[in-house]
Write a protein that holds these residues in place. Structure first.
Motif, short mmCIF file in Angstrom:
data_model
loop_
_atom_site.label_atom_id
_atom_site.label_comp_id
_atom_site.label_asym_id
_atom_site.label_seq_id
_atom_site.Cartn_x
_atom_site.Cartn_y
_atom_site.Cartn_z
N HIS A 193 6.54 -3.92 -4.79
CA HIS A 193 5.28 -3.72 -4.04
C HIS A 193 5.55 -3.70 -2.53
O HIS A 193 5.02 -2.86 -1.81
N CYS A 236 5.76 12.39 0.36
CA CYS A 236 6.22 11.09 -0.13
C CYS A 236 7.65 11.16 -0.63
O CYS A 236 8.29 10.16 -0.86
N PHE A 247 -3.55 15.87 4.51
CA PHE A 247 -2.91 14.57 4.28
C PHE A 247 -2.98 14.20 2.81
O PHE A 247 -3.80 13.41 2.38
N THR A 248 -2.10 14.82 2.05
CA THR A 248 -1.96 14.44 0.64
C THR A 248 -0.53 14.02 0.37
O THR A 248 0.42 14.63 0.84
N GLY A 271 0.03 13.44 -2.87
CA GLY A 271 -0.11 13.59 -4.31
C GLY A 271 0.88 14.59 -4.89
O GLY A 271 1.70 15.18 -4.18
N GLY A 326 -4.79 4.07 -5.96
CA GLY A 326 -3.84 4.43 -4.91
C GLY A 326 -4.40 5.57 -4.08
O GLY A 326 -3.85 6.66 -4.03
N ASP A 346 -8.71 12.66 -2.35
CA ASP A 346 -9.29 12.84 -3.69
C ASP A 346 -10.66 12.16 -3.79
O ASP A 346 -11.55 12.65 -4.48
N ASP A 402 -6.38 0.70 -2.87
CA ASP A 402 -5.01 0.85 -2.35
C ASP A 402 -4.57 -0.50 -1.80
O ASP A 402 -5.38 -1.28 -1.32
N MET A 403 -3.26 -0.76 -1.88
CA MET A 403 -2.74 -2.07 -1.41
C MET A 403 -2.26 -2.02 0.04
O MET A 403 -1.93 -3.06 0.60
N GLY A 435 -6.48 -3.64 -2.85
CA GLY A 435 -6.09 -4.30 -4.10
C GLY A 435 -4.93 -3.61 -4.75
O GLY A 435 -4.43 -2.59 -4.27
N TYR A 436 -4.51 -4.22 -5.85
CA TYR A 436 -3.36 -3.72 -6.60
C TYR A 436 -3.82 -3.04 -7.87
O TYR A 436 -4.80 -3.47 -8.50
N LEU A 437 -3.05 -2.04 -8.29
CA LEU A 437 -3.33 -1.37 -9.56
C LEU A 437 -3.24 -2.37 -10.71
O LEU A 437 -3.90 -2.22 -11.73
N ASN A 468 -3.40 10.03 -8.24
CA ASN A 468 -2.55 11.15 -7.85
C ASN A 468 -1.20 10.65 -7.34
O ASN A 468 -1.08 10.22 -6.20
N LEU A 514 4.68 4.37 -9.15
CA LEU A 514 5.14 3.41 -8.14
C LEU A 514 4.96 1.96 -8.58
O LEU A 514 5.48 1.05 -7.93
N CYS A 518 8.59 8.19 -5.23
CA CYS A 518 7.96 8.62 -6.50
C CYS A 518 8.98 9.14 -7.52
O CYS A 518 8.64 9.99 -8.34
#
Ligand code: SAM
Length: 260
Positions: A9, A27, A53-54, A56, A76, A82, A100-101, A126-128, A144, A149, A195
């Protein structure tokens, strides 16, 4: 639920904090790295810096077939693209939550939301693996290029299942592999942030979603619906689309009655 962040993380957060600071929309080699992920009709009226700004690797918005009034959760959410696209489709009676964290990404998404003057989108930190979202409160989960991750994908799949309403659906773009990645790649933290290293094998992705309770799980390479999995290159990450649904009813095994 609280979560103690793992070294993965921390490394991923730093990777994306840097992307947000530099407004860098690439990314890594596995991702699309451009805004040609979407049909131009979806993004042409947005300010170019927001549309561009993607980070994805696909278009979960078109995949999700969103309807007015639906509640959408984006895992995320990054700079928020999106979420902004979803907000138009669900309209004023619907709502969109982005999780998103990375504080730098949340700040960027909130600034973009203000510029666009959207009122049905909210970004949460927050976290997934421990979503700050109520049980059975969401119609559609989109994401996306993010689940790869996570250091704990089974927990992410359980969390998606928890927050979806019965009958709710999943529409995700992600990086996956066909066969194991080379070992040095698997161990590279840089490749994780880009990724690549965290990409699941397709069969593991399907198995993970089914184990969490999902039905109708489908995964296929992006843009090439006819490609047989066996013909895909081994150990090379690629972009895929994933769909699944939460059953309307919990299946309960019938009780066994013994005859007197
Ligand atoms: C590759 S970017 C994708 C961003 C966005 N979905 C897009 O398409 O532009 C990954 C995003 O997911 C966030 N992220 C990665 N792992 C996460 C986790 N375990 N929990 C919450 N957010 C995470 C990162 O902070 C980053 O903003």
């Amino acid at each position: 639920m609280t979560l103690s962040p793992t070294p993965i993380h921390e490394a991923v957060r730093e990777h994306y904090a840097e992307r947000a600071r530099k407004a860098d929309s690439c990314c890594g080699s596995a991702c699309g790295c451009s805004n040609d992920l979407y049909d131009s009709s979806l993004i042409s009226d947005l300010p170019v810096d927001i549309a561009d700004f993607t980070l994805g690797c696909g278009d979960p918005i078109t995949l999700a077939e969103l309807r007015p009034g639906e509640t959408v959760l984006d895992l995320g959410s990054g700079g928020g693209l999106d979420c902004f696209l979803a907000s138009r489709l669900v309209g004023p009676t619907g709502r969109v939550i982005g999780v998103d964290m990375t504080p730098e990404m949340l700040a960027k998404a909130n600034a973009n939301a203000q510029r666009l003057n959207v009122s049905n989108v909210e970004f949460r930190k927050g976290y997934l693996e421990a979503l700050p979202v109520d049980d059975a409160s969401v119609d559609v989960v989109i994401s996306n290029c993010v689940i790869n991750l996570s250091p704990d994908k089974p927990q992410v799949f359980r969390e998606i299942f928890r927050v979806l309403k019965p009958g709710g659906r999943v529409a995700v773009s992600d990086i996956v592999t066909n066969g194991a990645l080379p070992e040095p790649v698997q161990k590279s933290m840089e490749a994780w942030g880009a990724c690549v290293a965290g990409a699941l094998e397709m069969s593991e992705y399907v198995g993970g979603l089914r184990a969490a309770g999902f039905a109708g799980v489908r995964i296929q390479p992006k843009g090439n619906t006819d490609q047989a999995p066996a013909s895909l290159p081994i150990g090379v990450p690629f972009s895929a689309i994933v769909t699944a649904s939460k059953p309307l009813f919990k299946l309960i095994a019938p009780a066994h009655h013994s005859r007197p």
